[in-house]
Design a protein around this motif. Structure first.
Motif, short mmCIF file in Angstrom:
data_model
loop_
_atom_site.label_atom_id
_atom_site.label_comp_id
_atom_site.label_asym_id
_atom_site.label_seq_id
_atom_site.Cartn_x
_atom_site.Cartn_y
_atom_site.Cartn_z
N PHE A 24 45.38 34.57 45.41
CA PHE A 24 44.12 34.52 45.36
C PHE A 24 43.69 34.17 46.52
CE2 PHE A 24 40.22 32.39 43.86
CZ PHE A 24 39.64 33.35 43.08
N ASP A 25 42.59 34.88 46.91
CA ASP A 25 41.53 34.44 48.28
C ASP A 25 40.78 33.52 48.18
OD1 ASP A 25 40.12 34.25 50.45
OD2 ASP A 25 40.96 36.04 51.19
N GLU A 26 40.90 32.15 48.43
CA GLU A 26 39.66 31.22 47.90
C GLU A 26 38.45 31.49 48.63
OE1 GLU A 26 39.66 28.79 45.85
OE2 GLU A 26 41.88 28.56 45.26
N GLN A 27 38.41 32.08 49.82
CA GLN A 27 37.31 32.66 50.43
C GLN A 27 36.49 33.46 49.81
OE1 GLN A 27 35.81 31.52 53.26
NE2 GLN A 27 36.93 29.66 52.94
N THR A 28 37.01 34.82 49.42
CA THR A 28 36.42 36.00 48.89
C THR A 28 36.46 35.77 47.20
OG1 THR A 28 38.40 37.24 48.80
CG2 THR A 28 37.21 37.62 50.86
N ARG A 29 37.15 34.96 46.92
CA ARG A 29 37.51 34.79 45.34
C ARG A 29 37.72 36.06 44.80
NH1 ARG A 29 37.81 29.56 44.30
NH2 ARG A 29 37.06 29.87 42.21
N ALA A 61 42.02 45.94 40.67
CA ALA A 61 40.92 46.96 40.58
C ALA A 61 39.54 46.37 40.07
CB ALA A 61 41.11 47.89 39.66
N GLY A 62 38.40 46.80 40.38
CA GLY A 62 37.24 46.31 39.97
C GLY A 62 36.81 44.94 40.63
N TRP A 63 35.93 44.26 39.98
CA TRP A 63 35.49 43.20 40.62
C TRP A 63 36.35 42.03 41.23
CZ3 TRP A 63 30.26 41.11 37.88
CH2 TRP A 63 29.14 42.02 38.18
N ILE A 64 37.71 42.01 40.55
CA ILE A 64 38.36 40.83 40.99
C ILE A 64 39.18 41.67 42.33
CG2 ILE A 64 40.56 41.71 39.69
CD1 ILE A 64 39.36 37.89 40.61
N LYS A 65 38.72 42.88 42.50
CA LYS A 65 39.76 43.51 43.72
C LYS A 65 38.65 43.59 45.10
CE LYS A 65 40.66 48.19 45.41
NZ LYS A 65 40.57 49.47 44.81
N ARG A 66 37.32 43.70 44.71
CA ARG A 66 36.45 43.80 45.63
C ARG A 66 35.28 42.86 45.76
NH1 ARG A 66 34.60 47.78 41.97
NH2 ARG A 66 32.21 47.49 41.56
N GLY A 67 35.10 42.12 44.76
CA GLY A 67 34.12 41.16 44.52
C GLY A 67 33.02 41.58 43.52
N PRO A 68 31.96 40.57 43.14
CA PRO A 68 31.18 40.91 41.98
C PRO A 68 30.10 42.00 42.51
CG PRO A 68 30.87 38.81 42.86
CD PRO A 68 32.00 39.42 43.82
N SER A 69 30.22 43.09 42.92
CA SER A 69 28.98 43.92 43.22
C SER A 69 29.39 45.31 42.84
CB SER A 69 28.76 43.70 44.64
OG SER A 69 29.47 44.74 45.33
N GLY A 70 28.58 46.25 42.51
CA GLY A 70 28.62 47.51 42.04
C GLY A 70 28.38 47.66 40.52
N VAL A 71 28.12 49.12 40.37
CA VAL A 71 27.57 49.33 39.02
C VAL A 71 28.88 49.90 38.27
CG1 VAL A 71 25.05 49.79 39.33
CG2 VAL A 71 26.85 51.62 39.68
N ILE A 72 28.72 50.20 37.01
CA ILE A 72 29.82 50.42 36.20
C ILE A 72 30.77 51.62 36.87
CG2 ILE A 72 30.45 51.69 34.09
CD1 ILE A 72 28.10 50.08 32.95
N GLY A 73 29.81 52.54 37.26
CA GLY A 73 30.74 53.89 38.02
C GLY A 73 31.59 53.70 39.27
#
Ligand SMILES: Cc1cc2nc3c(=O)[nH]c(=O)nc-3n(C[C@H](O)[C@H](O)[C@H](O)COP(=O)(O)OP(=O)(O)OC[C@H]3O[C@@H](n4cnc5c(N)ncnc54)[C@H](O)[C@@H]3O)c2cc1C
Ligand SMILES: NC(=O)c1ccc[n+]([C@@H]2O[C@H](COP(=O)([O-])OP(=O)(O)OC[C@H]3O[C@@H](n4cnc5c(N)ncnc54)[C@H](OP(=O)(O)O)[C@@H]3O)[C@@H](O)[C@H]2O)c1
Length: 448
Positions: free
Chosen positions: A336-341, A357-369
């Motif tokens: 886990f990266d504490e900076q980027t969460r 994959a998803g928000w835990i991979k790239r952070g909490p942004s982006g729509v479903i698609g």
């Protein structure tokens, strides 16, 4: 195990565990099952229900968006797919155990908490993260004991993203607008009975920099019971914002067009109003024993950043919703990266055999698609590792045996279908898509 497991995975097949059943998990499963490799996918989900934020985040007055779950249903019916709901990684089964039982593990657990503002009064009763309010009105079983005091005349929503607009709009819906949705009955009752007259949405930067999208901004102008108020002065752009707008994506220009339309409107005197206020940051949430007011500071834009001036204002309010983004949480044993969460990864690969994959991979942004492309990228690397012989498992046991030995009653896909049928049947006579079961007991009883 509520229903016996009809499908038993072939020991010769590659075994992949996907943790989390939101869009990223389902898009990853679909991509894996569409590959030419012989493989089985077990999806592990802590809740008894699948779809992640599609069920428990997307606003209930947006049923067409929730309907994306129909595509996920098709994936779930693939013979190589099994759903293990009511199984939490880190509690019912450990990360190390999954690594031993599966050739590859994909984490798609989303971002499970809220980003904090870090200001005094943030924890006063009546100051809520949007995450909690959203989970409550959508029937998340962990959030049903919450009680929101909506009796005050003004609610404040901090943030200029689509979640902030969801929260503001839900507070502004009329009984007629709420009635045909799958909002929980408790939330419908509370919103209908609310004393709220104004919902003040506060953005730290300007209308050009807001993170929301045009469809969601446009909806604000069509609410039956709520006016939309924008101060024309906030739309007089400084040269930097003017240049940004010219170069911006068409979506940004459409956002600003909507706001200009609202600024030119005369209020119709509807029972509630959503007021958009820009260039303001919260500095403190004030009150003796609960929220009574919020102190805002006026910002200037400097190189696109919000910089506080010394102009402050205190605004009375009864409730504050902080909607400044979600945040990932660490799982025991998982990097886990504490900076980027997020789980540190390259293109979704943490190391051969472990992926995100998803928000835990790239952070909490982006729509479903957005999660489709994201999950496909991860799966490509997983398949590359499989073809290169870099994946293996060391334990020939199975997840179902491990769970049975621990007395963990997994909710299999057929059990979820029983929940789904019960909810739809309850909603049907009332013209609602479903009435959600929203306690753990009710969900598990319907699954049985
Ligand atoms: C309030 C809100 C409204 C939104 N509305 C829209 C919209 O209208 N349209 C749109 O396109 N996008 C919308 N989005 C964005 C969209 O929901 C996300 O892009 C998407 O859900 C992210 O997918 P994910 O699979 O990464 O995470 P999630 O959807 O959060 O799924 C993660 C899953 O993992 C499970 N999990 C977590 N920890 C564990 C564990 N330890 N063990 C097992 N399972 C675990 C969770 O229970 C959850 O089911 C919205 C987002 C929010 C927050
Ligand atoms: N209908 C839909 O399609 C829909 C609905 C809901 C969510 N979603 C998607 O889900 C994702 C998450 O949405 P979100 O709204 O949670 O996040 P978001 O889009 O990242 O917006 C967060 C907002 O909070 C502000 N903010 C952050 N820190 C702040 C602080 N300390 N003080 C004041 N403001 C602060 C940001 O402003 P700055 O820009 O200045 O940082 C931004 O306006 C987004 O991609 C969104 O589009 C889509």
């Amino acid at each position: 195990m509520f229903r016996s497991i009809a499908q038993v995975s072939d020991p010769a097949n590659l075994r992949v565990a996907i943790v989390g059943s939101g869009p990223a998990g389902f898009y990853a499963a679909a991509a894996l099952l569409a590959s030419d490799l012989e493989l089985d996918v077990d999806m592990i989900e802590r809740l008894p229900t699948p779809w992640g934020l599609v069920r428990l985040g997307v606003a209930p007055d947006h049923p067409n968006i929730k309907a994306v779950s129909r595509a996920f249903e098709k994936t779930a019916l693939n013979p190589g797919f099994r759903f293990f709901g009511n199984v939490e990684v880190g509690k019912d089964v450990e990360h190390d155990e999954l690594l031993r039982l599966y050739d590859a593990v994909v984490y798609s657990v989303g971002a499970q908490t809220d980003r904090a503002l870090g200001i005094p009064g943030e924890d006063l009763p009546g100051s809520w993260p949007a995450t909690a309010f959203v989970a409550w009105y959508n029937g998340h079983p962990d959030f049903q004991d919450l009680s929101f005091d909506l009796s005050g005349e003004r609610a404040v929503v901090i943030g200029n993203g689509n979640v902030a607009l969801d929260v503001a709009r839900m507070l502004a819906l009329t009984p007629e607008e709420l009635a045909p949705t799958d909002t929980t009955d408790a939330a419908i009752e509370a919103i209908n009975a609310a004393g709220i007259r104004e919902i003040l949405v506060v953005g730290r930067r300007g209308p050009v920099q807001a993170a929301w999208t045009p469809v969601e901004v446009g909806e604000l102008g069509e609410l039956a019971g709520s006016d939309i108020l924008v101060d024309p002065a906030d739309l007089e752009l400084d040269p930097g914002s003017e240049a940004e707008l010219v170069a911006a994506a068409p979506t940004v220009r459409r956002n600003v067009d909507h706001l200009r339309d609202y600024a030119a409107r005369a209020p119709a005197g509807k029972p509630r109003a959503i007021r958009l206020r820009f260039f303001s940051s919260p500095v403190a949430i004030l009150g003796e024993s609960k929220v009574e007011a919020i102190e805002l500071v006026r910002n200037e834009l400097v190189d696109g950043r919000a910089v506080a001036t010394d102009e402050r204002e205190t605004i009375a309010c009864g409730v504050v919703f902080r909607s400044v983004g979600y945040e990932g949480v660490p799982l025991p044993g998982v990097p886990f990266d504490e900076q980027t969460r997020t789980i540190p990864n390259e293109g979704g690969r943490v190391e051969p055999g472990l992926y995100a994959a998803g928000w835990i991979k790239r952070g909490p942004s982006g729509v479903i698609g957005t999660n489709k492309k994201d999950a496909n990228e991860t799966v490509e690397l997983l398949l590359e590792d499989a073809r290169a012989g870099r994946l293996s498992r060391t334990d020939e046991g199975t997840l179902e045996h491990l769970l049975e030995a621990r007395g963990v009653e997994a909710v299999m896909y057929a059990d979820w279908e029983a929940i789904d049928r019960a909810e739809r049947a309850a909603g049907e006579p009332h013209g609602r898509p479903r009435i959600k079961l929203c306690s753990w007991d009710a969900l598990l009883a319907a699954a049985k």
